[in-house]
Scaffold this motif. Structure first.
Motif, PDB file in Angstrom:
ATOM      1  N   ASP A 369      39.060 -15.929  46.998  1.00  0.00           N
ATOM      2  CA  ASP A 369      38.968 -14.829  47.491  1.00  0.00           C
ATOM      3  C   ASP A 369      38.755 -14.034  48.753  1.00  0.00           C
ATOM      4  O   ASP A 369      37.834 -13.105  48.919  1.00  0.00           O
ATOM      5  N   VAL A 370      38.811 -14.823  49.632  1.00  0.00           N
ATOM      6  CA  VAL A 370      38.409 -14.712  50.786  1.00  0.00           C
ATOM      7  C   VAL A 370      39.566 -15.139  52.069  1.00  0.00           C
ATOM      8  O   VAL A 370      40.227 -16.099  51.756  1.00  0.00           O
ATOM      9  N   TRP A 371      39.851 -14.062  52.648  1.00  0.00           N
ATOM     10  CA  TRP A 371      40.757 -14.237  53.733  1.00  0.00           C
ATOM     11  C   TRP A 371      40.014 -14.607  55.128  1.00  0.00           C
ATOM     12  O   TRP A 371      39.167 -14.056  55.606  1.00  0.00           O
ATOM     13  N   VAL A 372      40.537 -15.641  55.657  1.00  0.00           N
ATOM     14  CA  VAL A 372      40.227 -15.945  57.359  1.00  0.00           C
ATOM     15  C   VAL A 372      41.313 -15.524  58.212  1.00  0.00           C
ATOM     16  O   VAL A 372      42.460 -16.082  57.941  1.00  0.00           O
ATOM     17  N   VAL A 373      41.252 -14.536  58.799  1.00  0.00           N
ATOM     18  CA  VAL A 373      42.239 -14.007  59.765  1.00  0.00           C
ATOM     19  C   VAL A 373      42.337 -14.973  61.045  1.00  0.00           C
ATOM     20  O   VAL A 373      41.528 -15.252  61.572  1.00  0.00           O
ATOM     21  N   GLY A 374      43.820 -15.221  61.259  1.00  0.00           N
ATOM     22  CA  GLY A 374      44.188 -16.062  62.575  1.00  0.00           C
ATOM     23  C   GLY A 374      45.215 -15.280  63.382  1.00  0.00           C
ATOM     24  O   GLY A 374      45.841 -14.531  62.922  1.00  0.00           O
ATOM     25  N   SER A 375      45.338 -16.009  64.371  1.00  0.00           N
ATOM     26  CA  SER A 375      46.565 -15.624  65.360  1.00  0.00           C
ATOM     27  C   SER A 375      47.968 -16.047  64.752  1.00  0.00           C
ATOM     28  O   SER A 375      47.767 -16.775  63.801  1.00  0.00           O
ATOM     29  N   LYS A 376      48.752 -15.914  65.596  1.00  0.00           N
ATOM     30  CA  LYS A 376      50.317 -16.350  65.164  1.00  0.00           C
ATOM     31  C   LYS A 376      50.329 -17.757  65.309  1.00  0.00           C
ATOM     32  O   LYS A 376      51.370 -18.330  64.898  1.00  0.00           O
ATOM     33  N   ALA A 377      49.270 -18.482  65.805  1.00  0.00           N
ATOM     34  CA  ALA A 377      49.186 -19.870  66.165  1.00  0.00           C
ATOM     35  C   ALA A 377      48.921 -20.742  64.799  1.00  0.00           C
ATOM     36  O   ALA A 377      49.092 -22.103  64.931  1.00  0.00           O
ATOM     37  N   PRO A 379      49.320 -21.256  60.404  1.00  0.00           N
ATOM     38  CA  PRO A 379      50.324 -21.100  59.435  1.00  0.00           C
ATOM     39  C   PRO A 379      49.548 -19.855  58.330  1.00  0.00           C
ATOM     40  O   PRO A 379      48.331 -19.950  58.281  1.00  0.00           O
ATOM     41  N   LEU A 380      50.743 -19.329  57.760  1.00  0.00           N
ATOM     42  CA  LEU A 380      50.204 -18.570  56.683  1.00  0.00           C
ATOM     43  C   LEU A 380      49.820 -19.348  55.378  1.00  0.00           C
ATOM     44  O   LEU A 380      50.678 -19.977  54.906  1.00  0.00           O
ATOM     45  N   MET A 381      48.702 -19.224  54.884  1.00  0.00           N
ATOM     46  CA  MET A 381      48.219 -20.109  53.639  1.00  0.00           C
ATOM     47  C   MET A 381      47.537 -19.300  52.539  1.00  0.00           C
ATOM     48  O   MET A 381      47.240 -18.023  52.897  1.00  0.00           O
ATOM     49  N   ASP A 382      47.091 -19.914  51.786  1.00  0.00           N
ATOM     50  CA  ASP A 382      46.531 -18.979  50.335  1.00  0.00           C
ATOM     51  C   ASP A 382      44.841 -18.475  51.069  1.00  0.00           C
ATOM     52  O   ASP A 382      44.708 -17.442  50.391  1.00  0.00           O
ATOM     53  N   TRP A 383      44.605 -18.737  52.134  1.00  0.00           N
ATOM     54  CA  TRP A 383      43.314 -18.376  52.574  1.00  0.00           C
ATOM     55  C   TRP A 383      43.309 -17.931  53.883  1.00  0.00           C
ATOM     56  O   TRP A 383      42.262 -17.226  54.681  1.00  0.00           O
ATOM     57  N   VAL A 384      44.402 -18.188  54.714  1.00  0.00           N
ATOM     58  CA  VAL A 384      44.387 -17.969  55.958  1.00  0.00           C
ATOM     59  C   VAL A 384      45.615 -16.652  56.280  1.00  0.00           C
ATOM     60  O   VAL A 384      46.831 -16.974  55.531  1.00  0.00           O
ATOM     61  N   LEU A 385      45.221 -15.516  56.900  1.00  0.00           N
ATOM     62  CA  LEU A 385      46.221 -14.592  57.006  1.00  0.00           C
ATOM     63  C   LEU A 385      46.482 -14.374  58.490  1.00  0.00           C
ATOM     64  O   LEU A 385      45.616 -14.298  59.122  1.00  0.00           O
ATOM     65  N   VAL A 386      47.557 -14.224  58.627  1.00  0.00           N
ATOM     66  CA  VAL A 386      48.312 -14.292  60.112  1.00  0.00           C
ATOM     67  C   VAL A 386      49.329 -13.024  60.006  1.00  0.00           C
ATOM     68  O   VAL A 386      49.859 -12.664  59.191  1.00  0.00           O
ATOM     69  N   PRO A 387      49.558 -12.362  61.385  1.00  0.00           N
ATOM     70  CA  PRO A 387      50.543 -11.286  61.458  1.00  0.00           C
ATOM     71  C   PRO A 387      52.022 -12.076  61.401  1.00  0.00           C
ATOM     72  O   PRO A 387      52.307 -13.122  61.239  1.00  0.00           O
ATOM     73  N   TYR A 388      52.962 -10.898  61.033  1.00  0.00           N
ATOM     74  CA  TYR A 388      54.169 -11.348  61.209  1.00  0.00           C
ATOM     75  C   TYR A 388      54.748 -11.763  62.472  1.00  0.00           C
ATOM     76  O   TYR A 388      54.325 -11.181  63.402  1.00  0.00           O
ATOM     77  N   THR A 389      55.740 -12.861  62.400  1.00  0.00           N
ATOM     78  CA  THR A 389      56.181 -13.176  63.803  1.00  0.00           C
ATOM     79  C   THR A 389      57.658 -13.015  63.857  1.00  0.00           C
ATOM     80  O   THR A 389      58.368 -13.412  64.864  1.00  0.00           O
ATOM     81  N   HIS A 390      58.365 -12.662  62.815  1.00  0.00           N
ATOM     82  CA  HIS A 390      59.963 -12.759  62.934  1.00  0.00           C
ATOM     83  C   HIS A 390      60.516 -11.456  63.622  1.00  0.00           C
ATOM     84  O   HIS A 390      59.520 -10.320  63.859  1.00  0.00           O
ATOM     85  N   GLN A 391      61.648 -11.171  63.883  1.00  0.00           N
ATOM     86  CA  GLN A 391      62.063 -10.257  64.668  1.00  0.00           C
ATOM     87  C   GLN A 391      62.378  -9.183  63.236  1.00  0.00           C
ATOM     88  O   GLN A 391      62.445  -9.460  62.292  1.00  0.00           O
ATOM     89  N   ASN A 392      62.380  -7.959  64.153  1.00  0.00           N
ATOM     90  CA  ASN A 392      63.122  -6.788  63.155  1.00  0.00           C
ATOM     91  C   ASN A 392      62.208  -6.446  62.346  1.00  0.00           C
ATOM     92  O   ASN A 392      62.341  -6.513  61.139  1.00  0.00           O
ATOM     93  N   LEU A 393      60.756  -6.245  62.695  1.00  0.00           N
ATOM     94  CA  LEU A 393      59.660  -5.931  61.685  1.00  0.00           C
ATOM     95  C   LEU A 393      59.802  -4.604  60.957  1.00  0.00           C
ATOM     96  O   LEU A 393      60.498  -3.521  61.727  1.00  0.00           O
ATOM     97  N   THR A 394      59.598  -4.316  59.764  1.00  0.00           N
ATOM     98  CA  THR A 394      59.226  -3.013  59.031  1.00  0.00           C
ATOM     99  C   THR A 394      58.166  -2.110  59.551  1.00  0.00           C
ATOM    100  O   THR A 394      57.552  -2.796  60.175  1.00  0.00           O
ATOM    101  N   TRP A 395      58.199  -0.854  59.428  1.00  0.00           N
ATOM    102  CA  TRP A 395      56.960   0.097  59.706  1.00  0.00           C
ATOM    103  C   TRP A 395      55.775  -0.636  59.152  1.00  0.00           C
ATOM    104  O   TRP A 395      54.794  -0.635  59.759  1.00  0.00           O
ATOM    105  N   ALA A 396      55.695  -1.009  57.776  1.00  0.00           N
ATOM    106  CA  ALA A 396      54.781  -1.636  57.274  1.00  0.00           C
ATOM    107  C   ALA A 396      54.319  -2.925  58.110  1.00  0.00           C
ATOM    108  O   ALA A 396      52.941  -3.236  57.990  1.00  0.00           O
ATOM    109  N   GLN A 397      55.034  -3.885  58.296  1.00  0.00           N
ATOM    110  CA  GLN A 397      54.862  -5.090  58.979  1.00  0.00           C
ATOM    111  C   GLN A 397      54.274  -4.686  60.037  1.00  0.00           C
ATOM    112  O   GLN A 397      53.190  -5.380  60.876  1.00  0.00           O
ATOM    113  N   HIS A 398      54.757  -3.530  61.101  1.00  0.00           N
ATOM    114  CA  HIS A 398      54.307  -3.338  62.304  1.00  0.00           C
ATOM    115  C   HIS A 398      52.911  -2.818  62.207  1.00  0.00           C
ATOM    116  O   HIS A 398      51.884  -3.251  63.092  1.00  0.00           O
ATOM    117  N   GLY A 399      52.682  -2.165  61.207  1.00  0.00           N
ATOM    118  CA  GLY A 399      51.204  -1.553  60.703  1.00  0.00           C
ATOM    119  C   GLY A 399      50.247  -2.530  60.505  1.00  0.00           C
ATOM    120  O   GLY A 399      49.150  -2.554  61.055  1.00  0.00           O
TER     121      GLY A 399
END
Length: 503
Positions: A369-377, A379-399
């Motif tokens: 129940d702990v997130w460790v935030v990292g950069s786009k470098a 990967p997204l895992m069960d405990w690593v939270l990273v930003p969206y990297t794909h194109q054409n992001l939605t408003w929610a993803q931008h936010g």
């Protein structure tokens, strides 16, 4: 050629003491004188030839005698010269032996005198040491340079310690002390007290030990300024090799004694507080830390050069670059809660993460129940939270990316202060590659101490942090984490917590 003579025999030589033989028996002897055939003229011619032959032989004998006499004369002169040379050699030898004996005697006398003086000095030193120990041994150990150490240090090169003595004086301004050592006097005193049991050395009969404060100051000033060892030597009045040794000793002591106290993963109570602090900034729940990986430049190693080659830095700076990595997780205040030091610079951020002990603990379920935030470098895992990297992001993803960027700035700011406060991390150092992790660990510990004690940093020391971020090939490692991230982005947008920078 040897020449001999022929002897004619007389009649008496043929008698052989024979009493029965008379002179008549030698009737043939007169015939031999006149010739056997009685020819007197022929005999005369033969005598004349024989006389001339004898005269020639006598002349030859006389010439050979002259040669022999000349040879004998030269031989005599050579023997005379040889005798004269032997005599002169014996005289010179006697002179040199007498001179050598005199010098040996003088040296023996000088050595005996020197030994006596040394013995007298030792006796006087021993008596003064005994009196000093009996009178006030505790004061002699507490005051630097007291006792008999100064007299014993006659053989040590005299170096100026004026700068350090001025900094160590109680009246020295705290602002200038902080500018030199990146921390206040109170923080410096606390570090010295913590390290004293490990760093302190005892005085010897040769000289007094370097005080603890000076030992710690040498290390901290070297880490803070990144100056070469020869400058450290001039500042503190110590030898270059001594300064190098002190830096490694104090860094090792900091890593051994202070790292378990000041760099540790928070317990449940502290984790709850950290989550609340990060949620107050970003609106993202259950964030227990912000993660970042930076590169520390090094000199090209002798072995495994390709492993430490930093391709991105080389391409950007147009200069061959080698580095090692420093990965860290920080809390809201920029204090390191976990560090991973020393992996080669050719490895990407996700590869360094997979090699770290932090990754092993997380995969065993220690980060529930702990997130460790990292950069786009990362990967997204069960405990690593990273930003969206794909194109054409939605408003929610931008936010979501905007809000998670606020958490990323915490780690980047902590690493920028780390490198700005300890300038040795900004350039290649003289430290060996196998010793560098200890130095980097000491810098992280001292950074935490300064952050925990609210030691502000001079704006002139600000460092612009720039590290190349490469998106990993497999940046989605868990489908459940993809759904969890989408859910967080949806909640941020619909609760009015999403960013507006994209509008």
């Amino acid at each position: 050629m040897e020449i001999g003579s022929f002897t004619f025999l007389s009649p008496e030589d043929f008698s052989y003491n024979n009493t029965t033989t008379t002179t008549n028996d030698f009737s043939w002897f007169p015939d031999m004188e006149t010739g056997f055939n009685g020819n007197s003229k022929k005999r005369g011619r033969k005598d004349t030839a024989l006389d001339s032959l004898l005269n020639e032989e006598e002349l030859n004998k006389s010439g050979f005698g002259d040669i022999l006499s000349s040879i004998l004369l030269l031989d005599g002169e050579a023997k005379q010269e040889q005798n004269q040379w032997v005599t002169e050699t014996e005289q010179n030898r006697g002179f040199f032996e007498s001179n050598y004996n005199e010098k040996v005697q003088e040296m023996n006398e000088y050595f005996d005198q020197f030994q006596n003086q040394c013995y007298e000095m030792d006796e006087s030193e021993s008596s003064r040491n005994k009196r000093a120990r009996n009178s006030d041994n505790a004061v002699g150990q507490s005051q630097p340079g007291s006792g008999t150490g100064q007299q014993r240090r006659l053989w040590v090169k005299d170096r100026s310690k004026d700068w350090w003595d001025k900094c160590n004086h109680p009246d020295f301004p705290d602002e200038e002390f902080k500018r030199a050592f990146r921390m206040s006097k109170a923080t410096f005193d606390m570090v010295c007290e913590e390290l004293e049991p490990v760093v302190m050395k005892k005085n010897t009969m040769l000289r007094d030990a370097i005080p603890v404060r000076q030992r710690v100051a040498v290390c901290i000033w070297r880490l803070a300024t990144g100056e070469p060892l020869r400058m450290v030597s001039k500042r503190f009045g110590l030898g270059i090799s001594t300064c190098h040794k002190l830096v490694l000793e104090v860094c090792t002591a900091i890593k051994t004694v202070l790292m378990p106290k000041f760099v540790q993963w928070p317990d449940e109570t502290k984790t709850k507080r950290i989550k609340e602090e990060f949620q107050a900034v970003s609106g993202i729940p259950n964030v227990g830390g912000s993660m970042y990986t930076t590169h520390i430049p090094i000199i090209a190693p002798k072995a495994s050069v390709a492993a430490y080659f930093n391709k991105k830095h080389t391409e950007r700076n147009q200069k061959t670059s080698y580095s090692i990595t420093l990965q860290g997780v920080v809390d809201k205040n920029g204090v390191f809660t976990d560090v991973c030091i020393g992996w080669p610079g050719s490895m990407s951020d996700d590869q360094v993460l997979e090699k770290s002990a932090f990754y092993q603990r997380a995969t065993r379920g220690l980060l529930k129940d702990v997130w460790v935030v990292g950069s786009k470098a990362y990967p997204l895992m069960d405990w690593v939270l990273v930003p969206y990297t794909h194109q054409n992001l939605t408003w929610a993803q931008h936010g979501f990316n905007e809000k998670i960027g606020e958490v990323e700035k915490v780690a980047k700011g902590a690493f920028a202060r780390l490198k700005g406060r300890w300038a040795c991390l900004q350039k290649r150092t003289e430290v060996k590659l196998q010793e560098l992790p200890v130095v980097l660990g000491a810098c992280c510990v001292l950074h935490n101490i300064c952050e925990m004690r609210n030691e502000g940093m001079d704006p002139e020391l600000e460092f612009v942090l720039f590290d190349d971020e490469v998106i990993p090939d497999n940046n989605l490692r868990s489908m459940s984490s993809v759904q969890a991230r989408d859910h967080i982005a949806h909640n941020l947008l619909h609760h009015g917590l999403g960013g507006t920078g994209f509008l």
